[in-house]
Design a protein around this motif. Structure first.
Motif, short mmCIF file in Angstrom:
data_model
loop_
_atom_site.label_atom_id
_atom_site.label_comp_id
_atom_site.label_asym_id
_atom_site.label_seq_id
_atom_site.Cartn_x
_atom_site.Cartn_y
_atom_site.Cartn_z
N HIS A 147 0.84 -1.20 0.00
CA HIS A 147 0.00 0.00 0.00
C HIS A 147 0.88 1.25 0.00
O HIS A 147 0.69 2.15 -0.82
N GLU A 178 0.45 1.89 -13.27
CA GLU A 178 -0.72 1.35 -12.59
C GLU A 178 -0.61 1.49 -11.07
O GLU A 178 -1.53 2.00 -10.41
N HIS A 179 0.49 1.04 -10.51
CA HIS A 179 0.62 0.99 -9.05
C HIS A 179 1.26 2.27 -8.50
O HIS A 179 0.81 2.79 -7.47
N ARG A 182 -1.37 4.99 -8.54
CA ARG A 182 -2.26 4.88 -7.38
C ARG A 182 -1.59 5.42 -6.13
O ARG A 182 -2.19 6.18 -5.35
N TYR A 183 -0.34 5.04 -5.95
CA TYR A 183 0.44 5.50 -4.80
C TYR A 183 0.54 7.03 -4.80
O TYR A 183 0.37 7.68 -3.76
N GLN A 186 -2.75 8.70 -3.73
CA GLN A 186 -3.02 8.60 -2.29
C GLN A 186 -2.03 9.45 -1.50
O GLN A 186 -2.37 10.00 -0.44
#
Length: 208
Positions: A147, A178-179, A182-183, A186
């Motif tokens: 996360h 993609e990841h 997202r990181y 956030q």
């Protein structure tokens, strides 16, 4: 505590994120090292002249962003625990702190320096950009199962990585990952990061 820093310094941003995460009370002192007078005055406090620097109540000077954050996490009880209590997890956090500083922050410095010189140095610029892309790819793969950079909790590693990503977000299209994308979303929604972003934007507006 007194923090001597500059809002556009990524190492200063790293410490600011930690201070806000820890909900620590401190007195900010913005130092412009390009101003000879400001540099001389600051060197009376810290002869090395490097930012950021923290002066604690005893008068002791603590240099280096990572060391400052280690001190904050050990002495400020409230807020986010930035270094895990277990040895194995703490080592991972310190490792990715170092990787962010060496594979992102230092390479960004070299890349920006090469761009400023612009002496038909396109090959060198491309090499540095490829180094950055390789590191971003590795972070993207890591974030597929994490996360935050080192697990479920925000840590010193994130304090180190996020200022670098703030510098790279437009040029390297972080949202295309993609990841990592997202990181990044956030991260920018997090209060401590948002405060730093606002200070950076205000400083840039003043310089315009």
């Amino acid at each position: 505590m007194d923090l001597y820093y500059h809002p556009l310094s990524r190492q200063s941003q790293k410490v600011l994120i930690a201070l806000y995460e820890k909900q620590a009370h401190f007195y900010p002192h913005i130092i412009d090292l390009t101003d000879p007078y400001a540099r001389r005055e600051f060197q009376r406090i810290d002869s090395t002249g490097y930012l950021p620097t923290l002066r604690i109540e005893s008068g002791e000077i603590i240099p280096d962003a990572s060391v400052i954050i280690e001190y904050l996490d050990a002495t400020v009880a409230q807020g986010t625990q930035l270094i895990p209590l277990t040895i194995e997890d703490a080592l991972q956090v310190r490792l990715y702190d170092r990787l962010s500083d060496t594979r992102l922050d230092k390479v960004i410095d070299n890349w920006q320096s090469a761009q400023r010189k612009n002496l038909n140095n396109q090959l060198r610029i491309k090499q540095l950009e490829n180094e950055l892309l390789t590191t971003l790819d590795s972070f993207d793969r890591r974030l597929a199962t994490n996360h935050w950079l080192c697990g479920d909790s925000f840590s010193l590693a994130d304090c180190a990585a996020i200022p670098c990503l703030l510098t790279l977000e437009t040029k390297f299209n972080l949202l295309d990952y993609e990841h990592l994308g997202r990181y990044w979303i956030q991260a920018t929604l997090r209060g401590a990061v948002n405060q730093v972003q606002e200070e950076v934007a205000l400083t840039l507006a003043r310089q315009a």
